[in-house]
Scaffold this active site. Structure first.
Site, mmCIF file in Angstrom:
data_model
loop_
_atom_site.group_PDB
_atom_site.id
_atom_site.type_symbol
_atom_site.label_atom_id
_atom_site.label_comp_id
_atom_site.label_asym_id
_atom_site.label_seq_id
_atom_site.Cartn_x
_atom_site.Cartn_y
_atom_site.Cartn_z
ATOM 1 N N THR A 81 -28.642 83.189 68.190
ATOM 2 C CA THR A 81 -28.757 83.547 69.614
ATOM 3 C C THR A 81 -27.958 82.560 70.457
ATOM 4 O OG1 THR A 81 -30.915 84.487 69.188
ATOM 5 C CG2 THR A 81 -30.438 83.960 71.463
ATOM 6 N N GLU B 241 -38.277 79.452 73.077
ATOM 7 C CA GLU B 241 -37.046 80.222 73.231
ATOM 8 C C GLU B 241 -35.894 79.332 73.683
ATOM 9 O OE1 GLU B 241 -37.417 82.653 71.493
ATOM 10 O OE2 GLU B 241 -37.121 84.374 72.799
HETATM 11 N N1 HSE Z 1 -32.020 88.229 76.085
HETATM 12 C C1 HSE Z 1 -31.714 87.398 74.974
HETATM 13 C C2 HSE Z 1 -30.246 87.495 74.651
HETATM 14 C C3 HSE Z 1 -32.532 87.847 73.796
HETATM 15 O O1 HSE Z 1 -29.731 88.622 74.654
HETATM 16 O O2 HSE Z 1 -29.598 86.475 74.438
HETATM 17 C C4 HSE Z 1 -32.316 87.034 72.563
HETATM 18 O O3 HSE Z 1 -32.922 87.702 71.482
#
Ligand code: HSE
Length: 308
Positions: free
Chosen positions: A181, A128
Site C-alpha cells: 500500500t 493503517e
Molecule cells: N484507500 C487506501 C488506498 C486503501 O487506496 O491507498 C488501502 O487499502
C-alpha cells in the site's frame, strides 16, 4: 487478568470512486486475535499463523493501535496478543486494517468499552498509518463497524453507515503478486486535474444515490475511479482486458480493491458473481499467476467477540 478473543473482517476500500472515503466489510474472511491485559507494562505479540509477520513489534500494526488506546484512555497495562488467524499482508482486502480493527476492538472490550466507535477507528488508523504511511479509515471503519461506510470527513472523523442493497454480490480475486500500500500510495500524483475531480465527485454522488435507492445499475455505473486506478492498474497484469471480460459477462463493475493487487467485481445475481470468479481465475491462471477467488456478500457485522 482479563482475556478476549476477537474477529475483524476483511474489507474492500475505495469502491472505485471513493479513494480513502468509502469501504465495505466482507463476510467470512478476517483476522482473529486473542488479547490479554494484566497489571504491568509492555506489549508482546505472538504469531500463531503461518503468515509471515514482522518479529519486531514496532513494525506490527497492532502495536501503535494498543499504544493509542492506552494514551486515549489513560490506562496502563501489560498487553499480550496472540495472532490466531491472519489475512495475507499486501492482498488488497484490508489485511492491516483487520488486525488494527481487531486490536482496537479487543482493547476496548478488555477495558469495559470506554471508547466510542469513532474513537476506536482513530486507534485503528494508527495501524493503517504504520502500514501505508497515511491516516485513512476506509478499510478500518468497515472492519470495525461492518457494512458499507462513507467517511464524510476526517477532521473530525464523521462516519456514515450506508444501506446495503439486498442483491449486492462481490467477487474478489487475490492474485499472488505483492503490491505494498505504501508504494501504491507513493505513485499517486499530489494534485488531481479538475476534469478528473468532476468525474470523481459525480460518481461518489451516484454511488451513494444508488445504494440508498437500491439501484445496483447506478451503483455499478458510479464505481469508476479517475484518481487512483489510472496509476495503479499497471500493477495488475491485463487489468483493462479483464474488466472488459467481466462487464461483458453481466457484472456491473470491476475495480481495484483498495490499493490492489486484489480486484473486485459487483453483481446483482449470485450466478453472475460466480461466473466473474471463473473469468478472473482463468485470466490470472493463463498468465501463470496463482490466485484465490471469493464470492461474498457484504456483511453488516464488523469486529466482534468470539467464544474463547
Ligand atoms: N484507500 C487506501 C488506498 C486503501 O487506496 O491507498 C488501502 O487499502
Amino acid at each position: 487478568m482479563k482475556k478476549v478473543r476477537v474477529f475483524a473482517p476483511a474489507s474492500i476500500a475505495n469502491l472505485g470512486c471513493g479513494f480513502d472515503i468509502m469501504g465495505l466489510a466482507l463476510d467470512e474472511v478476517g483476522d482473529i486475535l486473542e488479547m490479554t491485559a494484566e497489571e504491568g507494562d509492555g506489549i508482546t505479540i505472538t504469531n500463531l499463523t503461518d503468515v509471515p509477520l514482522p518479529d519486531d513489534i514496532e513494525e506490527n500494526v497492532i502495536t501503535p493501535v494498543i499504544r493509542k488506546f492506552l494514551e486515549m484512555t489513560g490506562q496502563k497495562a501489560k498487553i499480550d496478543v496472540r495472532v490466531c488467524q491472519k489475512i495475507y499482508p499486501g492482498s488488497g482486502i484490508g489485511s492491516s486494517a483487520a488486525s488494527s480493527a481487531a486490536a482496537a476492538y479487543g482493547m476496548n472490550e478488555l477495558f469495559d468499552c470506554p471508547l466510542s466507535d469513532e474513537e476506536m477507528v482513530v486507534c485503528a488508523m494508527e495501524g493503517e498509518n504504520l502500514a501505508s504511511g497515511g491516516y485513512h479509515a476506509d478499510n478500518a471503519a468497515p472492519a470495525l463497524l461492518g457494512g458499507i461506510i462513507l467517511i464524510r470527513g476526517y477532521e473530525p472523523l464523521d462516519i456514515i453507515q450506508l444501506p446495503i442493497p439486498g442483491n449486492f454480490y462481490c467477487t474478489v480475486v487475490h492474485p499472488k503478486i505483492m503490491v505494498s500500500t505504501k508504494e501504491a500510495r507513493k505513485i499517486l500524483p499530489k494534485a488531481v486535474p479538475m476534469h478528473d475531480a468532476i468525474s470523481q465527485w459525480g460518481n461518489v454522488g451516484g454511488l451513494i444515490a444508488g445504494l440508498y435507492s437500491g439501484n445496483i445499475g447506478l451503483v455499478g455505473r458510479a464505481m469508476r475511479d479517475s484518481v487512483a486506478e489510472p496509476y495503479r492498474k499497471q500493477f495488475i497484469p491485463g487489468f483493462d482486458e479483464l474488466r472488459e471480460k467481466i462487464l461483458a459477462s453481466g457484472s456491473m463493475a470491476m475495480n481495484i480493491s483498495g490499493s490492489g493487487p486484489s480486484v473486485f467485481s459487483l453483481s446483482d445475481k449470485r450466478e453472475t458473481a460466480h461466473r466473474a470468479g471463473e473469468i478472473m481465475k482463468e485470466h490470472f491462471d493463463s498468465r501463470g499467476i496463482k490466485c484465490e477467488v471469493y464470492v461474498v456478500k457484504v456483511t453488516n457485522k464488523g469486529a466482534k467477540l468470539l467464544a474463547q
